[in-house]
Write a protein that holds these residues in place. Structure first.
Motif, PDB file in Angstrom:
ATOM      1  N   LEU A 158      47.969  20.406 101.044  1.00 54.01           N
ATOM      2  CA  LEU A 158      47.626  19.042 100.508  1.00 54.01           C
ATOM      3  C   LEU A 158      49.169  18.279 100.365  1.00 54.01           C
ATOM      4  CD1 LEU A 158      45.151  18.208  97.747  1.00 54.01           C
ATOM      5  CD2 LEU A 158      47.633  17.400  97.565  1.00 54.01           C
ATOM      6  N   TYR A 159      50.219  18.969 100.002  1.00 55.57           N
ATOM      7  CA  TYR A 159      51.301  18.363  99.552  1.00 55.57           C
ATOM      8  C   TYR A 159      52.034  17.838 100.790  1.00 55.57           C
ATOM      9  CZ  TYR A 159      56.490  18.008  99.544  1.00 55.57           C
ATOM     10  OH  TYR A 159      57.669  17.498  99.594  1.00 55.57           O
ATOM     11  N   PHE A 160      52.104  18.755 101.934  1.00 51.42           N
ATOM     12  CA  PHE A 160      52.687  18.274 103.270  1.00 51.42           C
ATOM     13  C   PHE A 160      51.704  17.144 103.939  1.00 51.42           C
ATOM     14  CE2 PHE A 160      54.946  22.253 102.837  1.00 51.42           C
ATOM     15  CZ  PHE A 160      56.207  21.806 103.192  1.00 51.42           C
ATOM     16  N   TYR A 161      50.462  17.219 103.724  1.00 49.03           N
ATOM     17  CA  TYR A 161      49.748  16.459 104.447  1.00 49.03           C
ATOM     18  C   TYR A 161      49.969  14.974 104.005  1.00 49.03           C
ATOM     19  CZ  TYR A 161      46.053  13.333 105.716  1.00 49.03           C
ATOM     20  OH  TYR A 161      45.072  12.105 106.149  1.00 49.03           O
ATOM     21  N   HIS A 162      50.103  14.986 102.692  1.00 46.00           N
ATOM     22  CA  HIS A 162      50.355  13.212 101.898  1.00 46.00           C
ATOM     23  C   HIS A 162      51.787  12.945 101.937  1.00 46.00           C
ATOM     24  CE1 HIS A 162      46.466  12.498 100.150  1.00 46.00           C
ATOM     25  NE2 HIS A 162      46.449  13.603 100.382  1.00 46.00           N
ATOM     26  N   PHE A 163      52.566  14.026 102.236  1.00 49.36           N
ATOM     27  CA  PHE A 163      54.073  13.795 102.240  1.00 49.36           C
ATOM     28  C   PHE A 163      54.289  13.090 103.443  1.00 49.36           C
ATOM     29  CE2 PHE A 163      58.102  16.375 103.960  1.00 49.36           C
ATOM     30  CZ  PHE A 163      58.785  15.245 104.073  1.00 49.36           C
ATOM     31  N   LEU A 164      53.783  13.847 104.758  1.00 50.76           N
ATOM     32  CA  LEU A 164      54.052  13.115 106.007  1.00 50.76           C
ATOM     33  C   LEU A 164      53.131  12.046 106.112  1.00 50.76           C
ATOM     34  CD1 LEU A 164      53.846  16.459 107.941  1.00 50.76           C
ATOM     35  CD2 LEU A 164      55.934  15.140 107.196  1.00 50.76           C
ATOM     36  N   GLY A 165      52.270  11.964 105.443  1.00 45.29           N
ATOM     37  CA  GLY A 165      51.209  10.769 105.858  1.00 45.29           C
ATOM     38  C   GLY A 165      51.674   9.478 105.234  1.00 45.29           C
ATOM     39  N   SER A 166      52.213   9.943 103.863  1.00 47.72           N
ATOM     40  CA  SER A 166      52.767   8.668 103.298  1.00 47.72           C
ATOM     41  C   SER A 166      54.113   8.043 104.096  1.00 47.72           C
ATOM     42  CB  SER A 166      53.041   8.855 101.889  1.00 47.72           C
ATOM     43  OG  SER A 166      53.895  10.008 101.731  1.00 47.72           O
ATOM     44  N   THR A 167      54.854   9.183 104.706  1.00 49.21           N
ATOM     45  CA  THR A 167      56.111   9.077 105.279  1.00 49.21           C
ATOM     46  C   THR A 167      55.812   7.966 106.515  1.00 49.21           C
ATOM     47  OG1 THR A 167      57.167  10.857 104.395  1.00 49.21           O
ATOM     48  CG2 THR A 167      58.065   9.644 106.340  1.00 49.21           C
ATOM     49  N   GLN A 168      54.742   8.486 107.397  1.00 51.61           N
ATOM     50  CA  GLN A 168      54.339   7.582 108.299  1.00 51.61           C
ATOM     51  C   GLN A 168      54.081   6.315 108.287  1.00 51.61           C
ATOM     52  OE1 GLN A 168      51.040   9.660 110.198  1.00 51.61           O
ATOM     53  NE2 GLN A 168      51.789   8.772 112.374  1.00 51.61           N
TER      54      GLN A 168
END
Length: 313
Positions: free
Chosen positions: A102-112
């Protein structure tokens, strides 16, 4: 009052996406192919931008290289776990693994999201302020902006992960989704999730709405500038340059808004919508940005052809 002794969960079972059993092998091969091609395509763009001296110092291609890195990361944390759904036995995911996903998905998704906004601003400066573009958007500035997007995305991902997993989870442990995401996981919490749903709606809503509004504003100005170009060929080239970005942004933002900006809903279409930002968009990005970008195609030829091709170019 009698106290109830709850046993906290140590693992979750991801039920995946519903599918006809006879298509199990076909779907496994399909997503395996998508994953392999996603990794190869984005890695090729990353290597091309990094090694080609005509690209790696230009802001547009610095952003493109970062985008490829993000796509490789999102695909790697989601698609392999999705493919496990098409095997005979469903393997659980550890509680810590669910937190990390969950952390890495929202980390990378918001960065995108932030990166798409920077790319739109870069195109705005290149088309609407062409004479001042080399001064306004330097390689150093674009690197700093991309770094800022990473930092902001990391903070956003940490906030969402902490808020989601501060709640107790005591059963059941079946997540009706193909990865650990906020709406699906919150339905299993043994506590009131109203505050979480409100914060998630506001936080993600602000990120999505602000980024999309800035992108829309940039492209309104870009379209106005393009329409003032006198030659048809000039207008075609300008539209072609921006068309890829508009396509990717649309495919990415619409499903995200559908999933996260409807608090309290549980639609079977959420899983299908989530496939776009997690599997389809990372797969399409290399195709869109290479097939529609003449400079990237020339750089690929220089890299593959070696000294002979470089001398001809």
């Amino acid at each position: 009052m009698q106290r109830v002794n709850h046993t906290l969960l140590t693992e979750f079972i991801l039920t995946g996406i519903p599918y006809p059993p006879r298509l199990r092998t076909l779907l496994f091969v399909f997503f395996l192919s998508v994953y392999i091609l996603t990794q190869l395509g984005n890695f090729l763009i990353l290597v091309t931008v990094w090694t080609d001296p005509q690209l790696h110092a230009r802001p547009m291609y610095i952003f493109l290289g970062v985008l490829s890195l993000i796509d490789m990361g999102i695909s790697s944390i989601i698609v392999p776990r999705l493919m496990m759904n098409f095997r005979s036995a469903i393997k659980p995911i550890l509680f810590a693994g669910c937190v990390a996903q969950l952390y890495f998905y929202h980390f990378l998704g918001s960065t995108q999201c932030f990166l798409y906004t920077l790319m739109a601003y870069d195109r705005y400066l290149a088309i609407c302020r062409p004479l001042r573009y080399p001064v306004l958007m330097t390689a150093k500035l674009s690197t700093l902006l991309a770094s800022g997007a990473w930092v902001a995305g990391s903070i956003h991902g940490a906030l969402q992960a902490i808020l989601t997993f501060r709640l107790p989870y005591c059963g059941p442990n079946r997540v009706d989704y193909f990865f650990c995401d906020i709406p699906a996981v919150l339905r299993l919490a043994c506590a009131d999730t109203t505050v979480n749903e409100l914060v998630t709606f506001v936080d993600i809503g602000v990120v999505v709405a602000s980024c999309f509004s800035l992108i829309l504003l940039s492209y309104i100005q870009i379209i106005r500038a393009i329409l003032r170009i006198r030659t048809a060929d000039g207008r075609r080239r300008a539209f072609s340059t921006c068309g890829a970005h508009v396509t990717v942004v649309t495919v990415y933002y619409v499903p995200c808004a559908f999933i996260y900006l409807r608090p309290g809903t549980n639609s079977p279409l959420d899983g299908a919508a989530a496939l776009f930002p997690t599997a389809i968009t990372p797969f399409l990005n290399p195709l869109i940005y290479t097939l529609r970008n003449q400079e990237v195609k020339l750089a690929l030829k220089r890299m593959i052809g070696g000294p002979r091709t470089k001398s001809k170019v």
